[in-house]
Design a protein around this motif. Structure first.
Motif, PDB file in Angstrom:
ATOM      1  N   ASN A  27       0.803  -1.230   0.000  1.00 47.43           N
ATOM      2  CA  ASN A  27       0.000   0.000   0.000  1.00 47.43           C
ATOM      3  C   ASN A  27       0.841   1.289   0.000  1.00 47.43           C
ATOM      4  O   ASN A  27       0.569   2.249   0.723  1.00 47.43           O
ATOM      5  N   ARG A  28       1.853   1.289  -0.870  1.00 50.41           N
ATOM      6  CA  ARG A  28       2.684   2.490  -0.996  1.00 50.41           C
ATOM      7  C   ARG A  28       2.902   2.805  -2.467  1.00 50.41           C
ATOM      8  O   ARG A  28       2.807   1.929  -3.332  1.00 50.41           O
ATOM      9  N   ILE A  29       3.170   4.063  -2.738  1.00 53.19           N
ATOM     10  CA  ILE A  29       3.495   4.488  -4.095  1.00 53.19           C
ATOM     11  C   ILE A  29       5.007   4.675  -4.187  1.00 53.19           C
ATOM     12  O   ILE A  29       5.663   4.928  -3.168  1.00 53.19           O
ATOM     13  N   PRO A  30       5.573   4.520  -5.430  1.00 54.62           N
ATOM     14  CA  PRO A  30       4.918   4.264  -6.708  1.00 54.62           C
ATOM     15  C   PRO A  30       4.652   2.778  -6.928  1.00 54.62           C
ATOM     16  O   PRO A  30       5.186   1.911  -6.239  1.00 54.62           O
ATOM     17  N   ALA A  31       3.802   2.533  -7.931  1.00 53.72           N
ATOM     18  CA  ALA A  31       3.553   1.184  -8.410  1.00 53.72           C
ATOM     19  C   ALA A  31       3.248   1.294  -9.899  1.00 53.72           C
ATOM     20  O   ALA A  31       2.936   2.380 -10.388  1.00 53.72           O
ATOM     21  N   MET A  32       3.357   0.202 -10.614  1.00 49.45           N
ATOM     22  CA  MET A  32       3.116   0.263 -12.054  1.00 49.45           C
ATOM     23  C   MET A  32       2.566  -1.063 -12.566  1.00 49.45           C
ATOM     24  O   MET A  32       2.723  -2.109 -11.923  1.00 49.45           O
ATOM     25  N   VAL A  33       1.919  -0.987 -13.718  1.00 45.66           N
ATOM     26  CA  VAL A  33       1.460  -2.170 -14.438  1.00 45.66           C
ATOM     27  C   VAL A  33       1.936  -2.039 -15.874  1.00 45.66           C
ATOM     28  O   VAL A  33       1.675  -1.030 -16.535  1.00 45.66           O
ATOM     29  N   ASP A  34       2.671  -3.020 -16.330  1.00 48.17           N
ATOM     30  CA  ASP A  34       3.081  -3.070 -17.731  1.00 48.17           C
ATOM     31  C   ASP A  34       2.111  -3.994 -18.454  1.00 48.17           C
ATOM     32  O   ASP A  34       2.105  -5.208 -18.227  1.00 48.17           O
ATOM     33  N   THR A  35       1.291  -3.405 -19.309  1.00 43.43           N
ATOM     34  CA  THR A  35       0.291  -4.205 -20.032  1.00 43.43           C
ATOM     35  C   THR A  35       0.879  -4.915 -21.238  1.00 43.43           C
ATOM     36  O   THR A  35       0.195  -5.728 -21.864  1.00 43.43           O
ATOM     37  N   ALA A  36       2.130  -4.595 -21.562  1.00 45.64           N
ATOM     38  CA  ALA A  36       2.776  -5.244 -22.713  1.00 45.64           C
ATOM     39  C   ALA A  36       4.199  -5.630 -22.346  1.00 45.64           C
ATOM     40  O   ALA A  36       5.174  -5.068 -22.853  1.00 45.64           O
ATOM     41  N   PRO A  37       4.364  -6.578 -21.430  1.00 41.89           N
ATOM     42  CA  PRO A  37       5.721  -6.988 -21.032  1.00 41.89           C
ATOM     43  C   PRO A  37       6.488  -7.595 -22.201  1.00 41.89           C
ATOM     44  O   PRO A  37       5.897  -8.077 -23.173  1.00 41.89           O
ATOM     45  N   ALA A  38       7.801  -7.568 -22.075  1.00 44.57           N
ATOM     46  CA  ALA A  38       8.665  -7.991 -23.185  1.00 44.57           C
ATOM     47  C   ALA A  38       8.451  -9.442 -23.580  1.00 44.57           C
ATOM     48  O   ALA A  38       8.624  -9.808 -24.747  1.00 44.57           O
TER      49      ALA A  38
END
Length: 276
Positions: A27-38
């Motif tokens: 429950n801390r920032i930052p966070a990310m989601v890669d919708t197109a991983p390599a």
């Protein structure tokens, strides 16, 4: 890389929402989601800034060397920030800027002052005769710069830490500020500076101050702008304009100091002790 920024308002507790916890279980920032991983697989969720920096560096092939020795050297300094600089500077900020400043017992604050000085000493020695932490500009610089800059700007810790005693760190901060400004695509900031010709700064140390003196003068004036704004003597929106112009000024001064940019004119400098 194309990206979409989703603000998380921690003042409203949005970091505890179930959808965010699926991405960042701590429950801390930052966070990310890669919708197109390599690898072409399912979307990848990541939290912790060090992991995010390393992932993006590997994905883009930027800001970290492919040579194993330099790569691991870079990672060592990223972990130095994650395990030491970030937690220590953050705790010091609590005692200088937030509720901790009201504690009668000053020993906890002094513990973080002393450790912050030690960490700054490590970084200053590392930057001796170096432009960046690990040869080329890397995620080690990116990870560390924000925290050191926070000491100067947000926490106003220059005096209590004796930051002028770390000239290599201050010179590195100046280079980082100049690089950041040069990378901005929005030129509105430069336009603000041109519309504010009255912006002045006092410089401590003569016409050609050393690196530490130069940045200390700039940081002192930035702190003064903030204090005037918080006390109501300067409207906040005016302070924001002046502070934006100050960023441009930093770029110009450091470009002059290192022989890489515009040469400031006499009107850029106020006399000693002059308020902006």
């Amino acid at each position: 890389l194309p990206y979409r920024l989703i603000p998380i308002h921690i003042g409203k507790g949005e970091q505890f929402q179930p959808d965010f916890l699926k991405i960042a279980p701590n429950n801390r920032i930052p966070a990310m989601v890669d919708t197109a991983p390599a690898d072409g697989g399912a979307p990848l969720s990541l939290f912790e800034s060090g992991a995010i920096l390393l992932y993006l560096a590997d994905k883009t092939g930027q800001f970290i060397s492919t040579r194993p020795t330099q790569r691991y050297e870079t990672l060592a300094w990223v972990f130095f920030q994650v395990s030491g600089i970030g937690p220590t500077f953050g705790q010091l900020g609590f005692f200088l800027r937030f509720a901790g400043k009201d504690y009668e017992d000053k020993r906890p604050r002094q513990r973080f002052v002393d450790e912050s000085k030690r960490l700054l000493g490590v970084l200053d020695r590392r930057l001796e005769s170096r432009e960046w932490i690990v040869d080329d500009y890397s995620i080690a610089d990116i990870a560390t710069f924000g925290w050191v800059n926070a000491l100067l700007e947000f926490y106003a810790a220059g005096d209590i830490l004796g930051l002028s005693s770390y000239p290599n760190v201050l010179a590195w901060v100046g280079r980082g500020l100049a690089r950041y400004l040069a990378a901005q695509k929005d030129r509105e900031v430069i336009g603000l500076a041109r519309r504010l010709p009255h912006l002045r700064f006092c410089m401590i140390g003569g016409e050609q101050p050393g690196a530490a003196e130069l940045y200390a003068g700039i940081a002192a004036q930035a702190a003064l702008l903030r204090n005037l704004s918080f006390s109501g003597r300067v409207p906040y929106h005016r302070m924001a304009e002046r502070y934006a112009a100050a960023r441009v000024f930093v770029n110009r001064v450091w470009g002059w100091h290192f022989g890489r940019g515009l040469v400031p004119t006499a009107s850029d400098f106020g006399s000693r002790g002059e308020a902006p």
